[in-house]
Design an enzyme around this catalytic site. Structure first.
Site, short mmCIF file in Angstrom:
data_model
loop_
_atom_site.label_atom_id
_atom_site.label_comp_id
_atom_site.label_asym_id
_atom_site.label_seq_id
_atom_site.Cartn_x
_atom_site.Cartn_y
_atom_site.Cartn_z
N ASP A 155 31.71 -26.47 -35.25
CA ASP A 155 31.56 -25.08 -35.75
C ASP A 155 30.23 -25.29 -36.72
O ASP A 155 29.32 -24.31 -36.74
CB ASP A 155 32.96 -24.90 -36.46
CG ASP A 155 33.85 -24.43 -35.78
OD1 ASP A 155 33.64 -23.94 -34.87
OD2 ASP A 155 34.83 -24.95 -36.37
N HIS A 187 25.15 -29.47 -78.23
CA HIS A 187 24.90 -29.39 -79.65
C HIS A 187 26.33 -29.61 -80.07
O HIS A 187 26.38 -29.38 -81.43
CB HIS A 187 24.24 -28.17 -80.29
CG HIS A 187 23.08 -27.71 -79.57
ND1 HIS A 187 22.72 -26.76 -78.44
CD2 HIS A 187 21.65 -28.02 -79.86
CE1 HIS A 187 21.46 -26.81 -78.18
NE2 HIS A 187 20.77 -27.34 -79.10
N ASP A 235 37.12 -15.14 -34.91
CA ASP A 235 36.57 -15.61 -33.53
C ASP A 235 37.53 -16.60 -32.73
O ASP A 235 37.31 -17.64 -32.83
CB ASP A 235 35.08 -16.16 -34.18
CG ASP A 235 34.16 -16.63 -32.82
OD1 ASP A 235 34.93 -16.55 -31.55
OD2 ASP A 235 33.24 -16.86 -32.89
N HIS A 266 34.88 -25.69 -28.83
CA HIS A 266 35.53 -27.03 -28.74
C HIS A 266 36.32 -27.68 -27.58
O HIS A 266 37.18 -28.51 -27.74
CB HIS A 266 36.89 -26.63 -29.66
CG HIS A 266 36.36 -26.00 -31.03
ND1 HIS A 266 35.59 -26.72 -31.88
CD2 HIS A 266 36.86 -24.93 -31.93
CE1 HIS A 266 35.25 -26.04 -32.93
NE2 HIS A 266 36.08 -24.88 -33.03
N HIS A 319 35.26 -18.40 -29.60
CA HIS A 319 34.43 -19.47 -29.43
C HIS A 319 35.41 -20.85 -29.01
O HIS A 319 34.87 -21.84 -28.53
CB HIS A 319 33.61 -19.81 -30.81
CG HIS A 319 34.57 -20.56 -31.66
ND1 HIS A 319 35.73 -19.65 -32.40
CD2 HIS A 319 34.72 -21.76 -32.33
CE1 HIS A 319 36.18 -20.78 -33.23
NE2 HIS A 319 35.52 -21.79 -33.15
FE1 FES Z 1 24.47 -25.51 -77.84
FE2 FES Z 1 26.44 -25.81 -76.40
S1 FES Z 1 26.21 -26.36 -78.22
S2 FES Z 1 24.34 -25.31 -75.66
FE FE Z 2 36.17 -23.70 -34.50
#
Ligand code: FES
Ligand code: FE
Length: 450
Positions: A382, A122, A222, A230, A225
């Site tokens: 991962d 608005h 971790d 890896h 792992h």
């Molecule tokens: Fe109406 Fe932002 S002006 S929701």
């Molecule tokens: Fe890793």
């Protein structure tokens, strides 16, 4: 040998109707038992939005993303959308990305430059600091002027910058960001500092179908792992690094090597024990130009500013509680953005020394993408693990089975005093994961000030 004292008594949390209540005391008492419902339960998720993300310092942006007044980026604190913008006086402000009229997002851009934020629904307009500055057709449509103070965007009350990294918290009474690090500052400060300051040189974002805590927990703790998950990536890349080890035995860190840091604030870091030749390769990139800079001018700068001890600690991965991962080996910073109990977005920032030459920055960017970008050779390993665990937890029976986080249950101070705070004597440990969950459970169990 020091063991942590018991924390506050856990509140028993409600869970889905018909299910047993969730008891967080094993996490608070460091018993190393994790109820996997913490990764799937919507009520736990809601509570952690309120009590973890609603009270912790969270990473918002880096100042290099906000160079001029009017520059802004958008991010999240938990699931709350946030605008972070550079003010006319040079300060940085953060406020909810939400119009006060009917709640529309004030901007849908990831980043930009603006004088004002005009709501597209608005037309209410807010200045760079989130203050309501004009209301469309106000004189004709409103009997009295709309109260500008009452209806401005909601400001994040505490915003602080640490080496250019901007953090915010909703908790007006929180200690300063630096104090919230505690003795973790000794480890984290050199990681976030840079020659000429630090700069963000790339941001990528992707969705992973798993709970955000899988990322945080792994980065904090971790090391275990690495030599399994890896292995194939490591093997493929080893051949690219001049002088790198040629056998897997040589290449993988010894299980009893390195150290692991944890503290009561839930921060965690692993210190690697890699063979020196692999360490050179691990300074990411497997990109010679990047390595030359990182091990040359950057290392010299760190030694001059922070001393030999702090500059020479090699931290492959770490996590600042709750959801900021730092992966120095890949010049990467991560934010594990929660998106519901079973999904997160990984926001991956590539960071570099601001004064590094352009070709070095490009090499760092490339190295990051190849290793820990969304399709990086390590990243995929991962991601696969985390998403598979989350899929397993779809099972009604599977989500009742307690996870084991008992590894290395004794923690030790460093006898030679090289490492401040509490550290375990190896990087393959789960002490920092338990500290992470202990902090998490403590916040979840308390109302008001943590
Ligand atoms: Fe109406 Fe932002 S002006 S929701
Ligand atoms: Fe890793």
């Amino acid at each position: 040998m020091q063991r942590d004292c018991p924390g506050p008594t856990a509140r028993v949390l409600p869970t889905r109707p018909g299910g047993p209540p969730l008891d967080l005391s094993p996490l608070l008492e460091e018993r190393g038992r994790v109820d996997p419902r913490i990764y799937v339960d919507p009520e736990v998720y809601e509570l952690e939005q309120e009590r973890v993300f609603g009270r912790s310092w969270l990473f918002l942006a880096h100042e290099s993303q906000l160079k001029r007044p009017g520059d802004f980026i958008t991010t999240y604190m938990g699931e709350d959308p946030i605008i972070v913008s550079r003010q006319d006086d040079g300060s940085v402000a953060a406020f909810l990305n939400q119009c006060r009229h009917r709640g529309m997002r004030l901007t849908q851009e990831d980043a930009g430059h603006t004088r004002v934020f005009t709501c597209t629904y608005h037309g209410w307009t807010y200045d760079r600091g989130g203050r309501l500055s004009s209301v469309r057709d106000e004189r004709e449509l409103y009997r009295c002027p709309v109260d500008r103070d009452r209806w401005s965007a909601v400001r994040v009350p505490r915003v602080e910058s640490f080496h250019g990294f901007v953090f915010g918290t909703w908790d007006e009474h929180a200690p300063s960001f630096r104090d919230s690090l505690g003795d973790a500052a000794w480890y984290f400060e050199p990681l976030l500092d840079g020659v000429g300051g630090t700069e963000v040189i790339g941001v990528t974002k992707w969705t992973v179908h798993c709970n955000w805590k899988f990322g945080a927990e792994q980065f904090a703790s971790d090391g275990y792992h690495f030599g399994m998950s890896h292995l194939s990536a490591l093997k493929a890349l080893m051949s690219q690094v001049p002088g790198a080890p040629r056998t897997m035995q040589e290449a993988t860190p010894p299980p009893d090597g390195g150290r692991q840091f944890k503290n009561a604030q839930g921060h965690g870091a692993m210190m690697a024990a890699l063979p020196p030749n692999l360490m050179r390769g691990a300074r990411l990139a497997f990109e010679p130009k990047a390595n030359e800079w990182l091990l040359g001018p950057r290392q010299d700068f760190l030694v001059r500013k922070y001393g030999e001890a702090r500059a020479s600690v090699f931290i492959p991965a770490s996590n600042l509680f709750p959801n900021m991962g730092i992966l120095p080996a890949a010049n990467a910073l991560r934010v594990w953005q929660p998106k519901g109990p079973e999904q997160m977005e990984v926001w991956s920032y590539v960071i570099a020394d601001a004064d590094a030459p352009a070709d070095v920055k490009q090499a760092i960017r490339l190295g990051n993408q190849r290793t820990f970008g969304s399709t990086g050779i390590f990243e995929q390993d991962d991601t696969h693990n985390w998403t598979e665990i989350q899929r397993v937890l779809k099972g009604r029976r599977a989500r009742r089975e307690i996870f084991n986080m008992e590894m290395d249950s004794g923690t030790q101070q460093d006898a030679e005093g090289r490492f401040p705070g509490t550290t375990a004597n190896r990087s393959s440990s789960e002490v920092a994961a338990r500290a992470f969950y202990r902090r998490w459970a403590s916040l979840l169990s308390t109302e008001g000030a943590p």
